[in-house]
Design a protein around this motif. Structure first.
Motif, short mmCIF file in Angstrom:
data_model
loop_
_atom_site.label_atom_id
_atom_site.label_comp_id
_atom_site.label_asym_id
_atom_site.label_seq_id
_atom_site.Cartn_x
_atom_site.Cartn_y
_atom_site.Cartn_z
N ILE A 10 0.84 -1.20 0.00
CA ILE A 10 0.00 0.00 0.00
C ILE A 10 0.88 1.25 0.00
N ALA A 11 1.94 1.23 0.82
CA ALA A 11 2.84 2.37 0.88
C ALA A 11 3.55 2.61 -0.46
N ASP A 12 3.87 1.53 -1.17
CA ASP A 12 4.54 1.64 -2.47
C ASP A 12 3.57 2.02 -3.59
N GLY A 13 2.27 1.84 -3.34
CA GLY A 13 1.28 2.12 -4.38
C GLY A 13 1.08 0.96 -5.33
N THR A 14 1.57 -0.23 -4.96
CA THR A 14 1.44 -1.39 -5.84
C THR A 14 0.35 -2.36 -5.40
N TYR A 15 -0.33 -2.06 -4.31
CA TYR A 15 -1.33 -3.00 -3.78
C TYR A 15 -2.62 -2.98 -4.58
N MET A 16 -3.13 -1.79 -4.88
CA MET A 16 -4.43 -1.69 -5.54
C MET A 16 -4.26 -1.86 -7.05
N THR A 17 -4.73 -2.99 -7.53
CA THR A 17 -4.69 -3.26 -8.97
C THR A 17 -6.12 -3.45 -9.46
N GLY A 18 -6.29 -3.41 -10.76
CA GLY A 18 -7.62 -3.59 -11.35
C GLY A 18 -8.19 -4.97 -11.03
N ASP A 19 -7.34 -5.99 -11.04
CA ASP A 19 -7.80 -7.35 -10.74
C ASP A 19 -8.30 -7.46 -9.30
N LYS A 20 -7.56 -6.88 -8.37
CA LYS A 20 -7.97 -6.94 -6.96
C LYS A 20 -9.27 -6.17 -6.74
N LEU A 21 -9.42 -5.05 -7.44
CA LEU A 21 -10.65 -4.28 -7.33
C LEU A 21 -11.84 -5.07 -7.87
N ASP A 22 -11.66 -5.75 -8.99
CA ASP A 22 -12.73 -6.58 -9.54
C ASP A 22 -13.13 -7.70 -8.58
N ILE A 23 -12.15 -8.36 -7.98
CA ILE A 23 -12.42 -9.43 -7.02
C ILE A 23 -13.19 -8.88 -5.82
N ALA A 24 -12.75 -7.72 -5.32
CA ALA A 24 -13.43 -7.11 -4.17
C ALA A 24 -14.87 -6.75 -4.51
N LEU A 25 -15.10 -6.20 -5.70
CA LEU A 25 -16.45 -5.84 -6.11
C LEU A 25 -17.33 -7.08 -6.28
N ASP A 26 -16.77 -8.15 -6.85
CA ASP A 26 -17.52 -9.41 -7.00
C ASP A 26 -17.92 -9.96 -5.64
N ARG A 27 -17.00 -9.96 -4.69
CA ARG A 27 -17.32 -10.44 -3.35
C ARG A 27 -18.39 -9.59 -2.68
N LEU A 28 -18.29 -8.27 -2.89
CA LEU A 28 -19.30 -7.38 -2.31
C LEU A 28 -20.67 -7.63 -2.92
N MET A 29 -20.74 -7.82 -4.20
CA MET A 29 -22.01 -8.09 -4.87
C MET A 29 -22.58 -9.45 -4.43
N ASP A 30 -21.71 -10.44 -4.25
CA ASP A 30 -22.16 -11.75 -3.76
C ASP A 30 -22.76 -11.63 -2.37
N GLU A 31 -22.17 -10.79 -1.55
CA GLU A 31 -22.67 -10.63 -0.17
C GLU A 31 -24.03 -9.95 -0.16
N PHE A 32 -24.23 -8.97 -1.01
CA PHE A 32 -25.52 -8.27 -1.04
C PHE A 32 -26.55 -8.96 -1.90
N GLY A 33 -26.09 -9.74 -2.90
CA GLY A 33 -27.03 -10.38 -3.83
C GLY A 33 -27.44 -11.70 -3.35
#
Length: 92
Positions: free
Chosen positions: A69-92
């Motif tokens: 996170i400090a280097d700025g390399t943690y947040m990638t598009g793939d990780k964001l997609d996975i997080a959004l999928d998990r969030l949608m699964d939890e609400f859906g």
């Protein structure tokens, strides 16, 4: 002993204990099983309880993620997609 003025002195009187409440007949006839205790636990307390039951924190993994996170390399598009999928699964 009561003293009423300077001329009227009464002899010592009986000592009585404190007055006791005499419960009504209906209160005495009711058994203790009829009463119900209730405990309300806040959502915050539930969350803390669940966190304490979770597996131990892996300090090495936490340190690695903090460094990314400090280097700025943690947040990638793939990780964001996975997080959004998990969030949608939890609400859906």
């Amino acid at each position: 002993m009561q003293i009423n003025g300077t001329t009227a002195i009464h002899p010592a009187q009986q000592i009585r204990g404190p007055h006791q409440n005499i419960a009504s007949e209906s209160a005495n006839s009711r058994s203790r099983i009829d009463t119900v205790d209730q405990l309300d636990i806040s959502s915050e307390a539930n969350m803390i309880s669940r966190a304490q039951e979770s597996p131990e924190i892996r300090a090495d993994r936490v340190a690695s993620i903090k460094a990314q996170i400090a280097d700025g390399t943690y947040m990638t598009g793939d990780k964001l997609d996975i997080a959004l999928d998990r969030l949608m699964d939890e609400f859906g």
